[in-house]
Design an enzyme around this catalytic site. Sequence first.
Site, short mmCIF file in Angstrom:
data_model
loop_
_atom_site.label_atom_id
_atom_site.label_comp_id
_atom_site.label_asym_id
_atom_site.label_seq_id
_atom_site.Cartn_x
_atom_site.Cartn_y
_atom_site.Cartn_z
N GLY B 91 31.48 34.85 43.19
CA GLY B 91 30.59 34.24 42.21
C GLY B 91 29.33 35.08 42.18
CB SER B 124 34.03 38.83 44.74
OG SER B 124 33.18 39.37 43.76
CB ALA B 125 29.74 36.73 46.02
CG HIS B 161 34.40 42.97 41.26
ND1 HIS B 161 35.40 42.36 40.55
CD2 HIS B 161 33.83 41.99 42.01
CE1 HIS B 161 35.43 41.05 40.86
NE2 HIS B 161 34.50 40.82 41.74
CD GLU B 197 38.21 44.07 39.15
OE1 GLU B 197 39.20 44.09 38.39
OE2 GLU B 197 37.15 43.49 38.87
#
Lengths: 241, 241
Positions: B91, B124-125, B161, B197
């Site tokens: 997020g 991700s985050a 990413h 990714e």
Amino acid sequence: MGVKRQLLLVSNSTLYEGGYLEHCQEQIQTFFGQRVKKVLFVPYALHDRDAYAQKARTKFESLGYGLDSIHEVSDPVEAVRRSEAIFIGGGNTFRLLKALYDNGLITEIRKRVFQDGIPYMGSSAGTNVATVSINTTNDMPIVYPPSLEALGLVPFNINPHYLDPDVNSKHMGETREQRIIQYHEEPDTPPVLALREGSMLLVEDDQSTLVGSTGARLFLRGKTPIEYEPGSDLSFLLSTA
Amino acid sequence: MGVKRQLLLVSNSTLYEGGYLEHCQEQIQTFFGQRVKKVLFVPYALHDRDAYAQKARTKFESLGYGLDSIHEVSDPVEAVRRSEAIFIGGGNTFRLLKALYDNGLITEIRKRVFQDGIPYMGSSAGTNVATVSINTTNDMPIVYPPSLEALGLVPFNINPHYLDPDVNSKHMGETREQRIIQYHEEPDTPPVLALREGSMLLVEDDQSTLVGSTGARLFLRGKTPIEYEPGSDLSFLLSTA
């Protein structure tokens, strides 16, 4: 009597296949006009300040203006006090804002713009720092400024280099629009004017006009984004404080 | 004796045309194995925590694991103390890191990982906050955390990413590579592992292996970036402290 201020806020310094500040050079000349002889340049957003100042100087001289770079003077605050006009260039917004704080320039630049009415031009990161805060920069947080609050020369935020979603992309990172909407999930967040590359905003006291070739997209908290064509009157944004 | 830690750091939650955590579900099952019955989920990076927890719960249950979401408990620190395993989802990285600080979880999560050896998965985050700092996140700074320093479970930074430059793009904003190189213009900056990714990093004590399908690009301050294929041994990065 409204607020005194003269701003030219450019989305990007260089447009695809164009030279440095080429796409906005007519607007620069109209903005500074005959009233300005010399511009004070702030190169803090890039690492190589000498090279950056040289690039800006060459361009401004070609347009008929002298240019002093603030990194070459011993007292940056005094340089702002004596300046006839300010141009803050692009690069990394976090690095730029931190340097403005570190050099004690936030209050001084605000004073010169609001009290003395000197013209302020920003490009990319230099446009971001002219707004309420840098919460809607695209840049990596490579350094940690003491605050994200910026110069507040306008009562809203800008997203420069705005990029429409690429429908053919296989990349799964958030689109720019999704990122701005995430910002507006937070409470008490101001409007965000997303300026596409090629767009710029002209502010003259309480009047504001969208200039350039590509238009802008306005994000208001909890509302559907609205498109504005070049030439649109955006003065209403100046009373959103 | 080396450092005790079990980490699965995933670049992205969803791969193009795939479902949530689908591309890494085998690695998740291998990582948590039989030793874990229930995972503690941290949904702080997204605004709608209920919906996010439900999505994660559905996926983890389909893989044979229970899931508690930390936002549903009255004492988040106590929940970390009792957890068998932690998963921090993606997020907005700034929102996530601020919430980890606000809830007093930074020290507690470090303790559980380093002292008790509980498995930590990030996506991700959630991968960004596992590293030294969030200086190389791609996210917008929509909130202001008290520091950019993160959990420090590894002695380097990650760019999730990661996106290779698009040679056909007419957009003039910095490429991801240029942004990471700008970070390394700053003094004393650690290595940055850029995970495309589809890539992920497995860390078992002092051993580290690149997993997934797309490889990674390693940026070291002042050096030319280096490409690593899936399966590469990246254990040397764990001794760069």
